[in-house]
Scaffold this motif. Structure first.
Motif, PDB file in Angstrom:
ATOM      1  N   LYS A   1       0.844  -1.186   0.000  1.00 28.68           N
ATOM      2  CA  LYS A   1       0.000   0.000   0.000  1.00 28.68           C
ATOM      3  C   LYS A   1       0.885   1.244   0.000  1.00 28.68           C
ATOM      4  O   LYS A   1       1.886   1.303   0.705  1.00 28.68           O
ATOM      5  N   VAL A   2       0.501   2.241  -0.792  1.00 29.57           N
ATOM      6  CA  VAL A   2       1.290   3.460  -0.863  1.00 29.57           C
ATOM      7  C   VAL A   2       0.425   4.664  -0.478  1.00 29.57           C
ATOM      8  O   VAL A   2      -0.810   4.598  -0.471  1.00 29.57           O
ATOM      9  N   GLU A   3       1.080   5.759  -0.170  1.00 23.70           N
ATOM     10  CA  GLU A   3       0.383   7.002   0.132  1.00 23.70           C
ATOM     11  C   GLU A   3      -0.178   7.588  -1.160  1.00 23.70           C
ATOM     12  O   GLU A   3       0.322   7.325  -2.257  1.00 23.70           O
ATOM     13  N   ILE A   4      -1.175   8.448  -1.017  1.00 21.59           N
ATOM     14  CA  ILE A   4      -1.812   9.033  -2.193  1.00 21.59           C
ATOM     15  C   ILE A   4      -0.821   9.887  -2.984  1.00 21.59           C
ATOM     16  O   ILE A   4      -0.885   9.947  -4.214  1.00 21.59           O
ATOM     17  N   ASP A   5       0.141  10.527  -2.308  1.00 20.14           N
ATOM     18  CA  ASP A   5       1.133  11.330  -3.030  1.00 20.14           C
ATOM     19  C   ASP A   5       1.977  10.473  -3.967  1.00 20.14           C
ATOM     20  O   ASP A   5       2.368  10.920  -5.051  1.00 20.14           O
ATOM     21  N   THR A   6       2.247   9.233  -3.543  1.00 21.35           N
ATOM     22  CA  THR A   6       3.003   8.316  -4.402  1.00 21.35           C
ATOM     23  C   THR A   6       2.179   7.929  -5.616  1.00 21.35           C
ATOM     24  O   THR A   6       2.692   7.884  -6.749  1.00 21.35           O
ATOM     25  N   LEU A   7       0.896   7.656  -5.405  1.00 23.98           N
ATOM     26  CA  LEU A   7       0.018   7.317  -6.524  1.00 23.98           C
ATOM     27  C   LEU A   7      -0.078   8.488  -7.500  1.00 23.98           C
ATOM     28  O   LEU A   7      -0.041   8.296  -8.717  1.00 23.98           O
ATOM     29  N   LYS A   8      -0.175   9.706  -6.970  1.00 26.33           N
ATOM     30  CA  LYS A   8      -0.235  10.885  -7.835  1.00 26.33           C
ATOM     31  C   LYS A   8       1.053  11.025  -8.644  1.00 26.33           C
ATOM     32  O   LYS A   8       1.019  11.395  -9.825  1.00 26.33           O
ATOM     33  N   TYR A   9       2.189  10.736  -7.995  1.00 25.63           N
ATOM     34  CA  TYR A   9       3.472  10.791  -8.702  1.00 25.63           C
ATOM     35  C   TYR A   9       3.478   9.788  -9.859  1.00 25.63           C
ATOM     36  O   TYR A   9       3.885  10.112 -10.983  1.00 25.63           O
ATOM     37  N   ILE A  10       3.021   8.568  -9.590  1.00 21.44           N
ATOM     38  CA  ILE A  10       2.996   7.527 -10.622  1.00 21.44           C
ATOM     39  C   ILE A  10       2.156   7.986 -11.807  1.00 21.44           C
ATOM     40  O   ILE A  10       2.591   7.923 -12.970  1.00 21.44           O
ATOM     41  N   HIS A  11       0.957   8.458 -11.523  1.00 18.11           N
ATOM     42  CA  HIS A  11       0.056   8.862 -12.601  1.00 18.11           C
ATOM     43  C   HIS A  11       0.594  10.070 -13.369  1.00 18.11           C
ATOM     44  O   HIS A  11       0.552  10.104 -14.605  1.00 18.11           O
ATOM     45  N   ALA A  12       1.090  11.064 -12.624  1.00 15.31           N
ATOM     46  CA  ALA A  12       1.561  12.289 -13.265  1.00 15.31           C
ATOM     47  C   ALA A  12       2.770  12.040 -14.163  1.00 15.31           C
ATOM     48  O   ALA A  12       2.952  12.718 -15.175  1.00 15.31           O
TER      49      ALA A  12
END
Length: 295
Positions: A169-180
């Motif tokens: 599980k990752v933090e939402i900031d990490t998910l945003k980084y991946i997508h961006a």
């Protein structure tokens, strides 16, 4: 209006791709040339190169700038296709199908899949460097941006963090980084590179870059949703996100909240077009298309 435009410009883009691929066709090693063409010409929406034409039409009503982006749109699509070929490999997502057809490594073999990705990425920069209708200064800027957005600070960096985040599980900031980075940077390139070619340097340049970033996040959220709600006939592939325990918006927020967030990003993108680009109809329709697409 948008559907007609997408159809017309998709043909233009694919004609450009076939023309450039002709430089390799029937050349030794012939099998590599065929595999390149298979990877590039096996379908797809061509949304990134089409975005380049939309930018030309937005800033140049006389359409005299089309010649300036001919090679850039091919180069960007080469890079996008390379990323898909490598993304499908057993070491990555291990997908058997892409756009309803066998992935490159399934059609040929894994080694050829690696090399096809390598050659598409490498040749993309040569295509820009050899462009006849671009100033040398623009070529340098475009190659620099392509390198940034495709490499460590862009798509590859996002893909790396995505792979490293599997099974945890990752933090939402990490998910945003991946997508961006994994998805968003090449969409930004599709909007930013033609503006460089057209020497657009005003405030609207920054507004369009901001719009592209919102569109990139929305695109990936929609992809995450389609991986759950879509079917093979529509999206042309089977998602392995659940098996790979990938972090997606639905896996973190749930499906309903992901759909709400999708609309939030799309609304912010619409506002930029409405406020700063006189409500350009084509871009407004494109924004809605990103939220309503089925594949």
């Amino acid at each position: 209006m948008l559907q007609k435009y997408l159809k017309e410009k998709k043909k233009v883009v694919e004609d450009n791709l076939m023309e450039l691929l002709g430089n390799y066709r029937d050349k030794y090693p012939e099998k590599l040339a065929k595999a390149m063409e298979y990877a590039v010409m096996n379908g797809g929406k061509r949304i990134r190169p089409i975005l380049m034409y939309m930018i030309c039409d937005l800033f140049d009503e006389n359409k005299k700038s089309y010649d300036k982006i001919k090679e850039i749109d091919v180069a960007l699509e080469f890079i996008h296709c390379y990323s898909l070929v490598h993304d499908d490999l057993p070491a990555m997502d291990n997908d058997d199908y892409r756009r309803g057809k066998l992935t490159v490594h399934k059609k040929y073999n894994e080694a050829i899949g690696v090399l096809v990705g390598d050659v598409l990425l490498t040749e993309a920069f040569g295509v820009v460097a050899s462009a006849k209708n671009l100033e040398d200064k623009s070529k340098v800027q475009i190659i620099s941006k392509l390198s940034e957005y495709a490499g460590f600070f862009g798509m590859v960096g996002g893909q790396f963090v995505d792979i490293e985040s599997e099974h945890k599980k990752v933090e939402i900031d990490t998910l945003k980084y991946i997508h961006a980075h994994k998805t968003g940077k090449l969409l930004t390139a599709a909007i930013e590179l033609p503006m460089i070619a057209l020497n657009i340097e005003n405030e609207k340049y920054q507004k369009m870059v901001e719009y592209s970033k919102l569109l990139g996040i929305a695109f990936q959220i929609k992809d995450d949703i389609l991986d759950i709600e879509g079917n093979f006939e529509e999206i042309g592939k089977k998602s392995n996100d659940v098996e790979n325990e990938k972090n997606t918006y639905p896996s973190i927020f749930g499906l309903d909240e992901s759909k709400r967030l999708l609309q939030e990003y799309l609304e912010k993108a619409r506002k930029i077009i409405s406020d700063d680009f006189n409500g350009n109809q084509l871009f407004l329709e494109l924004t809605d298309y990103f939220g309503n697409r089925k594949k």
